[in-house]
Write an enzyme that holds these catalytic residues in place. Structure first.
Site, PDB file in Angstrom:
ATOM      1  N   SER A  59       0.665  -1.172  -0.055  1.00 33.49           N
ATOM      2  CA  SER A  59      -0.012  -0.027  -0.004  1.00 33.49           C
ATOM      3  C   SER A  59       0.684   1.314   0.119  1.00 33.49           C
ATOM      4  O   SER A  59       0.182   2.461  -0.047  1.00 33.49           O
ATOM      5  CB  SER A  59      -1.111   0.062   1.455  1.00 33.49           C
ATOM      6  OG  SER A  59      -1.852  -0.980   0.824  1.00 33.49           O
ATOM      7  N   GLY A 301       3.769   9.264   6.139  1.00 31.64           N
ATOM      8  CA  GLY A 301       4.222   8.074   5.318  1.00 31.64           C
ATOM      9  C   GLY A 301       2.999   7.179   5.118  1.00 31.64           C
ATOM     10  O   GLY A 301       1.850   7.443   5.163  1.00 31.64           O
ATOM     11  N   HIS A 302       3.523   6.115   5.015  1.00 30.67           N
ATOM     12  CA  HIS A 302       2.516   4.749   4.573  1.00 30.67           C
ATOM     13  C   HIS A 302       2.937   3.785   4.963  1.00 30.67           C
ATOM     14  O   HIS A 302       4.300   3.365   5.080  1.00 30.67           O
ATOM     15  CB  HIS A 302       2.042   4.866   3.152  1.00 30.67           C
ATOM     16  CG  HIS A 302       0.555   4.642   3.019  1.00 30.67           C
ATOM     17  ND1 HIS A 302       0.221   3.351   3.103  1.00 30.67           N
ATOM     18  CD2 HIS A 302      -0.429   5.516   2.550  1.00 30.67           C
ATOM     19  CE1 HIS A 302      -1.216   3.221   2.901  1.00 30.67           C
ATOM     20  NE2 HIS A 302      -1.525   4.501   2.404  1.00 30.67           N
ATOM     21  N   ASP A 303       2.254   2.705   5.087  1.00 32.05           N
ATOM     22  CA  ASP A 303       2.619   1.300   5.147  1.00 32.05           C
ATOM     23  C   ASP A 303       2.181   0.395   4.164  1.00 32.05           C
ATOM     24  O   ASP A 303       1.112   0.796   3.571  1.00 32.05           O
ATOM     25  CB  ASP A 303       2.284   0.336   6.771  1.00 32.05           C
ATOM     26  CG  ASP A 303       2.863   1.292   8.001  1.00 32.05           C
ATOM     27  OD1 ASP A 303       4.146   1.950   7.797  1.00 32.05           O
ATOM     28  OD2 ASP A 303       2.274   1.340   8.719  1.00 32.05           O
ATOM     29  N   GLY A 308       3.243 -12.171   2.962  1.00 32.73           N
ATOM     30  CA  GLY A 308       4.827 -12.388   3.343  1.00 32.73           C
ATOM     31  C   GLY A 308       5.669 -11.303   3.157  1.00 32.73           C
ATOM     32  O   GLY A 308       6.959 -11.393   3.402  1.00 32.73           O
TER      33      GLY A 308
END
Length: 453
Positions: A59, A301-303, A308
């Protein structure tokens, strides 16, 4: 490496400690860049991870899609507060009123209110995104009124990708290449599997509790969800390159203007405040960006995650700092804590907030109003009262079940204010969830609606 000399050691030690097969990190501070890598990209082949290895960024892709939308805004081709249907007449959801009123701003800020996890595989052709938009029209139920709540929505970013492709006259992938990858000078990024094999590409690793790690059987998710993060891979340095463009107020390293002056500031403006489940969690959501307050310092930000694989990207405007970390399995949360905490301390003197943990003394609570069933497209949560807390059983559905995820039951204990934390760690951390709107939703970045109880 002129700064962060202990970065390779930090990465090596954290990977061993938390069972991470392979990882890479890039840290940009001003004009300097520090990089390190550890382990392997694939335990099945033993191929070494290097700083130019490409990992699935999940994402974090949404920042690329959001930038493409902001370019359209810059050019006067899109009004953020106009209905999506003005630009993409094919868009719709089951709810007729929502279909007419969901705006571009709603989609960018995850407030459109419809089911977000619709990972329908519509094939690998250039029409994959259009076919997903058609699927959304008859399968996306309305979870809440547009603009009323924050609920993370992958499907909304797929719609944005289709909007970008329609207005630019290409595919989402062709527009990313023309409008971002090329102008930014990105070299180590892949949008398709056939491009990823040209690089040292990482594969995901999963394991059952107490069991050995296994390589993820299906390497790439459906192309239909590419704008939300299903397919792109990149080396961490390329995420730093993107972050530096934002920090330079829209200008690439070679002087090319990619976004208008002020666009990054607009993307950091809070659009909605999600339920606060801990000081480590976002305090707000902008136009694509997660907004944090770490140690009194604004951080954005973003993760990202795919089966996995995990990516974490953070930007600290006050310090001209960009950090990007990628890994392919293991105790993800604990690994990131062990890496990010010293990196932020050494570069900006910022204390990374600790994650919530079970309280030392039990917090009194009355279980009435919590038990029941909450369900979304990928999962059903069965909530039952238990001794001193709640037992929450996660039952995978749809794409999650197809990927081999199994039902699990976790004991949660109260934190107060309708928040609960896992009594035992999961992937090295204690997940937190909340019940919001008088128990109508179970919230864990998604507002999952109650269906019974």
């Amino acid at each position: 490496m002129t700064f962060l000399p202990r970065l390779p050691q930090l990465l090596d030690e954290a990977a061993v400690r938390h069972g991470v097969p392979g990882a890479a990190i890039a840290v940009g501070l001003g004009g300097e860049l520090a990089e390190a890598a550890t382990g392997v990209v694939n335990r099945g082949t033993g191929v070494e991870a290097t700083t130019d290895s490409v990992f699935q960024i999940g994402s974090v892709t949404k920042l690329w899609t959001a930038a493409l939308v902001m370019q359209l805004v810059d050019e006067g081709l899109v009004d953020l507060d106009a209905p999506v249907r003005r630009y993409l007449p094919e868009f719709g959801v089951i709810d007729a009123a929502a279909s007419e009123t969901v705006t571009v701003r709603h989609l960018l800020s995850h407030t459109g209110g419809f089911d977000g996890d619709l990972f329908e595989d519509t094939g690998r052709g250039d029409d994959a995104l259009d076919r997903l938009v058609a699927f959304i029209r008859t399968n996306a139920t309305q979870v809440h009124r547009p603009g009323a709540l924050f609920s993370y929505c992958n499907a909304g970013y797929c719609v944005l990708g289709a909007l970008v492709a329609a207005l630019r006259g290409g595919t989402w992938e062709s527009v990313v290449r023309e409008r971002l990858i090329g102008p930014l000078g990105v070299t180590h990024m892949a949008l398709f599997a056939e491009e990823a094999v040209l690089f040292r590409a990482a594969v995901g690793h999963l394991s059952e509790p107490g069991g050995p790690q296994r390589v993820v059987a299906h390497w790439q998710m459906p192309r239909s969800n590419a704008p939300a993060g299903a397919t792109p891979c990149a080396a961490p340095r390329e995420l730093v390159r993107l972050g530096r463009m934002f920090l330079a107020d829209g200008v690439a390293e070679d002087g090319t203007r990619v976004l208008s002056a002020g666009a990054f500031a607009a993307m950091r403006e809070p659009q909605i405040a999600p339920p606060l489940i801990g000081e480590r969690a976002p305090v707000g959501w902008g136009l694509g960006f997660m907004l944090f307050n770490w140690d009194g310092v604004p951080v954005v930000g973003h993760d990202g995650s795919t089966p996995g694989q995990t990516t974490c990207m953070r930007i600290v405007p006050d310090w001209n700092l960009v950090v990007a970390v990628t890994l392919n399995g293991g105790a993800v949360g604990a690994f990131l804590d062990d890496v990010l905490t010293p990196v932020f301390a050494d570069t900006a003197g910022i204390r990374v907030p600790q994650r919530p943990r079970p309280p030392a003394e039990p917090v009194p609570f009355v279980p009435d109003g919590y038990p029941g069933s909450f369900s979304g497209p990928l999962v059903t949560y069965a909530v039952a009262a238990a001794d001193g807390g709640l037992d929450i059983t996660t039952i995978p559905k749809g794409f999650a079940a197809e990927e081999g995820e199994k039902p699990t039951t976790v004991r949660y204990v109260p934190l107060g204010a309708h928040r609960f934390v896992a009594a035992e760690p999961v992937d090295g951390i204690h997940p937190v969830l909340a019940f919001i709107d008088n128990g109508r939703y179970l919230y864990n970045t998604r507002a999952v609606p109650r269906v019974s109880g």
